[in-house]
Write an enzyme that holds these catalytic residues in place. Structure first.
Site, PDB file in Angstrom:
ATOM      1  N   HIS A   1       0.562  -1.466  -0.233  1.00  0.00           N
ATOM      2  CA  HIS A   1       0.016  -0.156  -0.075  1.00  0.00           C
ATOM      3  C   HIS A   1       0.476   1.027   0.194  1.00  0.00           C
ATOM      4  O   HIS A   1       2.100   1.085   0.468  1.00  0.00           O
ATOM      5  CB  HIS A   1      -1.359   0.137   1.267  1.00  0.00           C
ATOM      6  CG  HIS A   1      -2.185  -0.386   0.934  1.00  0.00           C
ATOM      7  ND1 HIS A   1      -3.009  -0.002   1.773  1.00  0.00           N
ATOM      8  CD2 HIS A   1      -2.404  -0.961   0.403  1.00  0.00           C
ATOM      9  CE1 HIS A   1      -4.056  -1.055   1.243  1.00  0.00           C
ATOM     10  NE2 HIS A   1      -3.835  -2.421   0.622  1.00  0.00           N
TER      11      HIS A   1
ATOM     12  N   GLU B   1      -7.164  -0.949  -5.712  1.00  0.00           N
ATOM     13  CA  GLU B   1      -7.417   0.121  -5.410  1.00  0.00           C
ATOM     14  C   GLU B   1      -6.891   1.857  -5.039  1.00  0.00           C
ATOM     15  O   GLU B   1      -5.905   2.337  -5.591  1.00  0.00           O
ATOM     16  CB  GLU B   1      -7.688   0.260  -3.870  1.00  0.00           C
ATOM     17  CG  GLU B   1      -7.650  -1.521  -3.474  1.00  0.00           C
ATOM     18  CD  GLU B   1      -7.224  -1.560  -1.798  1.00  0.00           C
ATOM     19  OE1 GLU B   1      -8.439  -0.337  -0.852  1.00  0.00           O
ATOM     20  OE2 GLU B   1      -6.679  -2.259  -1.277  1.00  0.00           O
TER      21      GLU B   1
END
Length: 320
Positions: free
Chosen positions: A38, A107
C-alpha cells in the site's frame, strides 16, 4: 492439508517491526507469510505504509523457511509491469525460491498518487491482463517487446532470473475474473469464502493450483479492548471490495464506515483469546475449497502476544 499463513500488514507497522514480525512468525510455525503493498493505510488509526518491496528484501534475510508473497501488488499504475517483474525476480533470488507474486487490479487509495486518474473496473481488468502477460513473458527469459491497448514494453529483459520461476497468484472476485485469470495464473486469491469461486477456478485453471484466502482476527486477553481495536483499525472491511476499490483516501474510508458499530465488527472478526473462534471463522474457507489461509492480527503493537499464542494454541487448534 490446509496451510496457514501470517500477514505482514504494512498499514499497521513500521518496516523494522515488520521484519522482526516475519522472523517471529516463522519461529511460531506458520507455513507462509503474505505482505500487503500500500501507499496509504485504509484508516488514519492504522498509521503506517512503508514500501513493501524494500521491506520484503529485508524479510528474505530474516527468514529461512516460510514462503513469502505479496498480497497484493497492483501492476497497472503505480508500478509498471516490467518493474514488478524485476522486483519479483529479485525477491525470488534473495529468498532462494520462496516467493509468490500476488497481483490484483488495485485500489484508488494507492494508485491515485501517480496522478493518472482511476479507471473503471473493466479497464482495470484489461490492464491487469496485459500486465500478467508482460510479467509472464519476462519470467520466460530473453528480450520482451509488447504493444497492447494499455502498456508498451520496448526490449525489456530480466538479467537476473531465478532458477525457480516466480509463481503468479491473481486476486478474483467473481466468475468473470476467474475465467479471465485462471488460465494465466498459478494460484487464486480471494477474500470471501465463496465455494463457487473455488469450483470455477478448479474447472478452468491448471490442476492442483492453490487457492489463497485471508482472515482478520484481533487476539487480546481483554475481549472488549480487542473489539475496540478491531473497530478502530479494521471497520473498513464492511464496505466490501467493490466499494473499497473506489475510495480515494483514509478520509473516504472513515466517512464510509462511520455507521459501522463495534457489534458489527465483533460479529465478523474473532476477538479475544478463544482458538475455537478462530477455527470457526476459518472453517467456511476450508469447506469452500481454499488451500491456504493467511491470518491478520489487527494492531501493529499487538503482534508478540498473538505470535506466542499462535505457536502454543492457535496453529495446533487449526491443524487439528
Amino acid at each position: 492439508m490446509t496451510r496457514f499463513g501470517y500477514t505482514l500488514m504494512t498499514e499497521q507497522a513500521p518496516p523494522r517491526a515488520l521484519v522482526r514480525h516475519a522472523h517471529e512468525a516463522e519461529q511460531a510455525g506458520f507455513d507462509f507469510e503474505v505482505m500487503s503493498d500500500h501507499y496509504f493505510p485504509w484508516l488514519d488509526e492504522q498509521g503506517h505504509a512503508p514500501n513493501a518491496w524494500a521491506t520484503l528484501g529485508a524479510v528474505t534475510q530474516s527468514t529461512e523457511r516460510v514462503e513469502l508473497m505479496t498480497y497484493v501488488t497492483c501492476p497497472i499504475m503505480r508500478y509498471h509491469p516490467a518493474v514488478v517483474a524485476q522486483q519479483a525476480a529479485t525477491v525470488q533470488l534473495l529468498s532462494e525460491g520462496r516467493f509468490t507474486l500476488g497481483l490484483g487490479a488495485g485500489e484508488n487509495l494507492n494508485e491515485h498518487v501517480v496522478g493518472r486518474g482511476w479507471p473503471p473496473v473493466n479497464i482495470r481488468h484489461e490492464m491487469l491482463t496485459e500486465a500478467v502477460e508482460i510479467i509472464s513473458a519476462l519470467f520466460d527469459g530473453g528480450y520482451v517487446s509488447f504493444t497492447g491497448d494499455h502498456f508498451r514494453v520496448d526490449s525489456a529483459k530480466l538479467w537476473d532470473l531465478p532458477e525457480v520461476r516466480v509463481p503468479i497468484a491473481v486476486a478474483v472476485s467473481g466468475d468473470q475474473s476467474v475465467r479471465r485469470y485462471a488460465p494465466l495464473a498459478d494460484a487464486m486469491i480471494a477474500v470471501e469464502p465463496g465455494a463457487e469461486l473455488c469450483t470455477e477456478w478448479d474447472r478452468t485453471a491448471r490442476e492442483g493450483t492453490r487457492k489463497i484466502a485471508q482472515l482478520p482476527i484481533c487476539w487480546d486477553d481483554d475481549r472488549d479492548a480487542a473489539i475496540t481495536r478491531a473497530h478502530e483499525q479494521f471497520r473498513w472491511f464492511a464496505g466490501g471490495w467493490k466499494v473499497n476499490a473506489e475510495l480515494p483516501g483514509p478520509a473516504g474510508f472513515a466517512a464510509a464506515t462511520q455507521f459501522v458499530t463495534k457489534d458489527d465488527v465483533a460479529e465478523n472478526i474473532p476477538c479475544g483469546t478463544d482458538p475455537d473462534a478462530v477455527v470457526a471463522a476459518v472453517k467456511p474457507f476450508v469447506d469452500a475449497g481454499f488451500t491456504d489461509i493467511a491470518l491478520v492480527q489487527i494492531g501493529g503493537e499487538h503482534q508478540d502476544p498473538f505470535l506466542a499464542a499462535a505457536k502454543e494454541r492457535v496453529l495446533p487448534a487449526l491443524r487439528a
